[in-house]
Design a protein around this motif. Sequence first.
Motif, PDB file in Angstrom:
ATOM      1  N   GLY A 152      67.426  83.587  47.226  1.00 55.62           N
ATOM      2  CA  GLY A 152      67.495  83.035  45.876  1.00 55.62           C
ATOM      3  C   GLY A 152      66.833  83.903  44.830  1.00 55.62           C
ATOM      4  O   GLY A 152      67.153  83.812  43.636  1.00 55.62           O
ATOM      5  N   ALA A 153      65.907  84.765  45.267  1.00 55.02           N
ATOM      6  CA  ALA A 153      65.212  85.650  44.317  1.00 55.02           C
ATOM      7  C   ALA A 153      66.134  86.711  43.728  1.00 55.02           C
ATOM      8  O   ALA A 153      65.811  87.315  42.702  1.00 55.02           O
ATOM      9  N   ALA A 154      67.299  86.925  44.334  1.00 52.12           N
ATOM     10  CA  ALA A 154      68.158  88.045  43.942  1.00 52.12           C
ATOM     11  C   ALA A 154      68.877  87.851  42.612  1.00 52.12           C
ATOM     12  O   ALA A 154      69.253  88.825  41.962  1.00 52.12           O
ATOM     13  N   THR A 155      69.091  86.594  42.217  1.00 52.36           N
ATOM     14  CA  THR A 155      69.892  86.357  41.013  1.00 52.36           C
ATOM     15  C   THR A 155      69.203  85.395  40.056  1.00 52.36           C
ATOM     16  O   THR A 155      68.254  84.696  40.426  1.00 52.36           O
ATOM     17  N   LEU A 156      69.725  85.326  38.864  1.00 50.28           N
ATOM     18  CA  LEU A 156      69.173  84.448  37.835  1.00 50.28           C
ATOM     19  C   LEU A 156      69.277  82.985  38.250  1.00 50.28           C
ATOM     20  O   LEU A 156      68.369  82.189  37.997  1.00 50.28           O
ATOM     21  N   VAL A 157      70.393  82.601  38.886  1.00 53.22           N
ATOM     22  CA  VAL A 157      70.610  81.200  39.239  1.00 53.22           C
ATOM     23  C   VAL A 157      70.130  80.862  40.643  1.00 53.22           C
ATOM     24  O   VAL A 157      70.211  79.714  41.073  1.00 53.22           O
ATOM     25  N   GLY A 158      69.624  81.851  41.395  1.00 49.96           N
ATOM     26  CA  GLY A 158      69.283  81.625  42.787  1.00 49.96           C
ATOM     27  C   GLY A 158      68.042  80.794  43.010  1.00 49.96           C
ATOM     28  O   GLY A 158      67.937  80.095  44.019  1.00 49.96           O
ATOM     29  N   ASP A 159      67.069  80.868  42.106  1.00 50.18           N
ATOM     30  CA  ASP A 159      65.813  80.137  42.250  1.00 50.18           C
ATOM     31  C   ASP A 159      65.414  79.625  40.871  1.00 50.18           C
ATOM     32  O   ASP A 159      65.421  80.394  39.900  1.00 50.18           O
ATOM     33  N   PRO A 160      65.065  78.342  40.727  1.00 48.84           N
ATOM     34  CA  PRO A 160      64.749  77.786  39.403  1.00 48.84           C
ATOM     35  C   PRO A 160      63.735  78.589  38.588  1.00 48.84           C
ATOM     36  O   PRO A 160      63.905  78.721  37.368  1.00 48.84           O
ATOM     37  N   PRO A 161      62.664  79.162  39.191  1.00 49.94           N
ATOM     38  CA  PRO A 161      61.733  79.964  38.375  1.00 49.94           C
ATOM     39  C   PRO A 161      62.418  81.131  37.657  1.00 49.94           C
ATOM     40  O   PRO A 161      61.996  81.521  36.557  1.00 49.94           O
ATOM     41  N   ASN A 162      63.463  81.696  38.260  1.00 54.65           N
ATOM     42  CA  ASN A 162      64.172  82.811  37.621  1.00 54.65           C
ATOM     43  C   ASN A 162      64.826  82.388  36.310  1.00 54.65           C
ATOM     44  O   ASN A 162      64.896  83.167  35.356  1.00 54.65           O
ATOM     45  N   ILE A 163      65.317  81.161  36.259  1.00 46.72           N
ATOM     46  CA  ILE A 163      65.938  80.651  35.032  1.00 46.72           C
ATOM     47  C   ILE A 163      64.891  80.559  33.923  1.00 46.72           C
ATOM     48  O   ILE A 163      65.153  80.918  32.766  1.00 46.72           O
ATOM     49  N   ILE A 164      63.692  80.104  34.278  1.00 47.50           N
ATOM     50  CA  ILE A 164      62.606  79.997  33.293  1.00 47.50           C
ATOM     51  C   ILE A 164      62.221  81.385  32.786  1.00 47.50           C
ATOM     52  O   ILE A 164      62.055  81.607  31.579  1.00 47.50           O
ATOM     53  N   ILE A 165      62.085  82.346  33.704  1.00 43.53           N
ATOM     54  CA  ILE A 165      61.715  83.713  33.330  1.00 43.53           C
ATOM     55  C   ILE A 165      62.789  84.344  32.454  1.00 43.53           C
ATOM     56  O   ILE A 165      62.483  84.994  31.444  1.00 43.53           O
ATOM     57  N   ALA A 166      64.043  84.164  32.823  1.00 43.47           N
ATOM     58  CA  ALA A 166      65.146  84.741  32.050  1.00 43.47           C
ATOM     59  C   ALA A 166      65.155  84.218  30.623  1.00 43.47           C
ATOM     60  O   ALA A 166      65.389  84.974  29.668  1.00 43.47           O
ATOM     61  N   SER A 167      64.888  82.915  30.476  1.00 43.21           N
ATOM     62  CA  SER A 167      64.867  82.315  29.142  1.00 43.21           C
ATOM     63  C   SER A 167      63.728  82.874  28.297  1.00 43.21           C
ATOM     64  O   SER A 167      63.912  83.220  27.133  1.00 43.21           O
ATOM     65  N   ARG A 168      62.545  83.001  28.882  1.00 40.89           N
ATOM     66  CA  ARG A 168      61.373  83.475  28.149  1.00 40.89           C
ATOM     67  C   ARG A 168      61.446  84.969  27.846  1.00 40.89           C
ATOM     68  O   ARG A 168      61.021  85.412  26.777  1.00 40.89           O
TER      69      ARG A 168
END
Length: 433
Positions: A152-168
Amino acid sequence: MTAMAWLAVAIFAAAYVLIATEWVHRLAAALGGAALMLLLGITDAEHAFFSEHAGIDWNVIVLLLGMMLIVSVLKRTGLFEYLAIWSAKKARGKPFRVMVILVVVTAVASAALDNVTTVLLVAPVTFLVCARIGVPAAPFLIAEVLASNIGGAATLVGDPPNIIIASRADLGFNDFLVHMAPLVAVVLVVYVGLCRWLFRDAFRVDSAEAADRAAEVATLNEREAIRNPRLLIVSLIVLGLVLAAFVLHTVLHLEPAVIAIVGGLGLLALSRLEPGEVVKDVEWPTLAFFAGLFVMVGGLVSTGVIDQLATAASEAVEGRLGLASMVLLWASAGLSAIVDNIPYVATVSPIVAELVTNAGGHQSAQVLWWSLAIGADFGGNATAIGASANVVALGLAERAGKPISFWQFTRYGLIVTVITIALAVPYLWLRYL
């Protein structure tokens, strides 16, 4: 820290000890801790139920609910039995081969979907295939959950924390593919080899019995497992639309939670099944556990505990990019093991944004975002409550009558976390620093 802050820490620590030792059920510990924080005024209804940063993350709860509804309908089609027989036949009944197939499928699917959805879909298959080849399901499910957090760490949608990081950080889908996917690919290869050693006891079966089971599995016809072809087609169409919408959610301007619940309720309506029977399969205790955990973490956020810790860390390493990156990587892994990585990232990401700004927005400072993402995603593997996928898996195992204890999960997760974070150190240092 204020008296309220210390009280919040004491309640959270006590609840965590109860969850870890299993002196009381984890649901009772989480809800009890949340109730105390509300009764003592550490947090209030407005923060607990309506605050985006210090309350229940309804996006996570509703996303899980929607996907659980879809999985509940899919279970009634025979799809999971089909996949269980198929994977057992491909592996010729050999336990390690079965684990490799399930681990790789889980990791890849977690990158394309998200790790929680993948665990919901793969867990029923795991219980069935383990029953077919006569091995305990717990090691296989633990291996898959750890793989889901890695993949899940590989993509923006793979792990919820990535979505938060991408937005910020104003990062896109391709940014995660370019910066995170290469590391994940290497880590996954190492992890598959590690599984052979970590779960070696699960592969020890009587050779004669194993041969008999392999012969039995070879005679099975997976197509006979499909009980409702019409419902299967409808379910796969809805699931495909939901997954496509997940990938395109930034273009569609729809939150993943909205997509999941619309898909779940839509499939329930199209299925012609009795709604009460479908809803019974929803993991309500898991959703309630998340709610309690979010309220407790929200109490730490409201009293400034997590913010003070993050600020102190940022001040200690300010101006030293290499040190900041390594501290952020390991600290994120450690804290994500204790606090679910979703609220942790939501709290720390503003601090990282400030550090990047203080570095003049230089391109090399982006390493801090990747350090945060890797630490939080991989660190979520360390304990049974470090990531949403872990909690969901434990709930599914308990419902299936194959409970996994906090320490049974954690003794594997800690080893995997230390090794994967250690692999990230040279990757970050050589590529960015």
